[in-house]
Design a protein around this motif. Structure first.
Motif, mmCIF file in Angstrom:
data_model
loop_
_atom_site.group_PDB
_atom_site.id
_atom_site.type_symbol
_atom_site.label_atom_id
_atom_site.label_comp_id
_atom_site.label_asym_id
_atom_site.label_seq_id
_atom_site.Cartn_x
_atom_site.Cartn_y
_atom_site.Cartn_z
ATOM 1 N N GLY A 51 0.782 -1.232 0.000
ATOM 2 C CA GLY A 51 0.000 0.000 0.000
ATOM 3 C C GLY A 51 0.812 1.278 0.000
ATOM 4 N N THR A 52 2.123 1.187 -0.187
ATOM 5 C CA THR A 52 2.959 2.395 -0.163
ATOM 6 C C THR A 52 3.161 3.028 -1.532
ATOM 7 N N GLY A 53 2.570 2.463 -2.571
ATOM 8 C CA GLY A 53 2.651 3.079 -3.896
ATOM 9 C C GLY A 53 3.747 2.558 -4.789
ATOM 10 N N LYS A 54 4.215 1.349 -4.542
ATOM 11 C CA LYS A 54 5.311 0.797 -5.362
ATOM 12 C C LYS A 54 4.895 0.654 -6.822
ATOM 13 N N GLN A 55 3.670 0.212 -7.079
ATOM 14 C CA GLN A 55 3.227 0.057 -8.467
ATOM 15 C C GLN A 55 3.088 1.414 -9.155
ATOM 16 N N VAL A 56 2.563 2.398 -8.462
ATOM 17 C CA VAL A 56 2.443 3.746 -9.034
ATOM 18 C C VAL A 56 3.830 4.301 -9.348
ATOM 19 N N LEU A 57 4.785 4.082 -8.436
ATOM 20 C CA LEU A 57 6.159 4.538 -8.659
ATOM 21 C C LEU A 57 6.785 3.808 -9.850
ATOM 22 N N ALA A 58 6.536 2.500 -9.960
ATOM 23 C CA ALA A 58 7.062 1.724 -11.091
ATOM 24 C C ALA A 58 6.500 2.252 -12.414
ATOM 25 N N GLN A 59 5.208 2.551 -12.444
ATOM 26 C CA GLN A 59 4.606 3.100 -13.665
ATOM 27 C C GLN A 59 5.191 4.468 -13.997
ATOM 28 N N ALA A 60 5.469 5.279 -12.978
ATOM 29 C CA ALA A 60 6.081 6.590 -13.206
ATOM 30 C C ALA A 60 7.479 6.429 -13.799
ATOM 31 N N ILE A 61 8.253 5.491 -13.268
ATOM 32 C CA ILE A 61 9.591 5.231 -13.814
ATOM 33 C C ILE A 61 9.479 4.825 -15.283
ATOM 34 N N HIS A 62 8.520 3.965 -15.589
ATOM 35 C CA HIS A 62 8.305 3.535 -16.981
ATOM 36 C C HIS A 62 7.960 4.733 -17.875
ATOM 37 N N LYS A 63 7.082 5.603 -17.403
ATOM 38 C CA LYS A 63 6.666 6.764 -18.202
ATOM 39 C C LYS A 63 7.803 7.763 -18.412
ATOM 40 N N LEU A 64 8.745 7.818 -17.473
ATOM 41 C CA LEU A 64 9.893 8.712 -17.614
ATOM 42 C C LEU A 64 10.957 8.153 -18.553
ATOM 43 N N ASP A 65 10.871 6.885 -18.848
ATOM 44 C CA ASP A 65 11.860 6.184 -19.678
ATOM 45 C C ASP A 65 11.547 6.457 -21.154
ATOM 46 N N GLN A 66 12.283 7.389 -21.754
ATOM 47 C CA GLN A 66 11.992 7.783 -23.132
ATOM 48 C C GLN A 66 12.134 6.633 -24.122
ATOM 49 N N LYS A 67 13.008 5.692 -23.822
ATOM 50 C CA LYS A 67 13.227 4.554 -24.710
ATOM 51 C C LYS A 67 12.060 3.553 -24.661
ATOM 52 N N ARG A 68 11.424 3.401 -23.504
ATOM 53 C CA ARG A 68 10.441 2.333 -23.311
ATOM 54 C C ARG A 68 9.008 2.801 -23.073
ATOM 55 N N SER A 69 8.803 4.072 -22.811
ATOM 56 C CA SER A 69 7.482 4.550 -22.397
ATOM 57 C C SER A 69 6.389 4.331 -23.437
ATOM 58 N N SER A 70 6.741 4.223 -24.700
ATOM 59 C CA SER A 70 5.719 3.997 -25.726
ATOM 60 C C SER A 70 5.403 2.509 -25.907
ATOM 61 N N SER A 71 6.122 1.649 -25.178
ATOM 62 C CA SER A 71 5.879 0.204 -25.243
ATOM 63 C C SER A 71 5.138 -0.249 -23.987
ATOM 64 N N SER A 72 4.875 -1.528 -23.901
ATOM 65 C CA SER A 72 4.057 -2.105 -22.841
ATOM 66 C C SER A 72 4.650 -1.943 -21.445
ATOM 67 N N PHE A 73 3.750 -1.770 -20.492
ATOM 68 C CA PHE A 73 4.056 -1.885 -19.067
ATOM 69 C C PHE A 73 3.168 -3.013 -18.574
ATOM 70 N N ILE A 74 3.781 -4.144 -18.259
ATOM 71 C CA ILE A 74 3.018 -5.325 -17.846
ATOM 72 C C ILE A 74 3.319 -5.620 -16.388
ATOM 73 N N THR A 75 2.247 -5.751 -15.610
ATOM 74 C CA THR A 75 2.376 -6.061 -14.190
ATOM 75 C C THR A 75 2.141 -7.542 -13.963
ATOM 76 N N VAL A 76 3.029 -8.160 -13.192
ATOM 77 C CA VAL A 76 2.881 -9.555 -12.780
ATOM 78 C C VAL A 76 2.753 -9.555 -11.264
ATOM 79 N N HIS A 77 1.622 -10.004 -10.761
ATOM 80 C CA HIS A 77 1.426 -10.133 -9.319
ATOM 81 C C HIS A 77 1.946 -11.505 -8.918
ATOM 82 N N CYS A 78 3.220 -11.549 -8.532
ATOM 83 C CA CYS A 78 3.904 -12.825 -8.280
ATOM 84 C C CYS A 78 3.245 -13.653 -7.188
ATOM 85 N N SER A 79 2.592 -13.003 -6.249
ATOM 86 C CA SER A 79 1.963 -13.733 -5.152
ATOM 87 C C SER A 79 0.709 -14.478 -5.604
ATOM 88 N N THR A 80 0.184 -14.154 -6.777
ATOM 89 C CA THR A 80 -1.045 -14.807 -7.236
ATOM 90 C C THR A 80 -0.808 -15.876 -8.305
#
Length: 173
Positions: A51-80
């Motif tokens: 609940g501390t915002g790790k996924q939101v932070l990960a998405q922000a890092i992806h969006k800041l990445d000029q090389k990768r931001s136009s490609s997929s951001f796929i989340t894997v919930h490893c615990s499930t």
């Protein structure tokens, strides 16, 4: 990398990306996330309680990445992911590799090709998958279940865990 943004600029940038804070200690984290975002090809580990915002932070890092931001951001919930299917889910499989594998499946690493794969709660991945995950991080390759060949992947990995990894390593987990 250019000039670093001021704290105010950093707060405004991350607010636009969905992460709002006024805490000086969290702003220091955002500064590190900004650096990670503009350096495209590094693997990132985010540690923090649920609940501390790790996924939101990960998405922000992806969006800041000029090389990768136009490609997929796929989340894997490893615990499930079930332990029996985890390898196939991540690395793919070939038709006939196991009962029920009626067609080839490319897996989530190849699905995220050119983009970012976010491994949420990576500490919950089965122990036997850790060497394969390390192979992807170090060599950029995956070997689908039932395949003799390897496939090169161009994926940024952002992993998150809800507890510190250091004690888990000491415990052999």
């Amino acid at each position: 990398m250019g000039e670093q943004p001021s704290n105010c600029e950093l707060q405004n940038l991350f607010a636009q990306l969905g992460f709002v804070t006024c805490s000086p200690s969290v702003i220091a984290v955002l500064r590190q996330a900004y650096k990670a975002g503009v350096v495209s090809d590094i693997t990132v580990l985010l540690e923090g309680e649920t609940g501390t915002g790790k996924q939101v932070l990960a998405q922000a890092i992806h969006k800041l990445d000029q090389k990768r931001s136009s490609s997929s951001f796929i989340t894997v919930h490893c615990s499930t992911i079930s332990e029996a299917l985890a390898e196939s889910e991540l690395f793919g499989h070939r038709r006939g590799a196991f009962s029920g594998a009626i067609s080839d499946r490319k897996g989530l690493f190849l699905a995220a090709q050119g983009g970012t794969l976010f491994l949420d709660d990576v500490n919950d991945l089965p122990l036997h998958l850790q060497p394969k995950l390390l192979d992807v991080v170090q060599r950029g390759i995956v070997r689908p279940v039932g395949s003799d060949g390897e496939a090169r992947v161009n994926v940024r990995i952002i992993a998150a865990c809800n507890q510190s990894l250091e004690p888990l390593v000491r415990e052999g987990r």
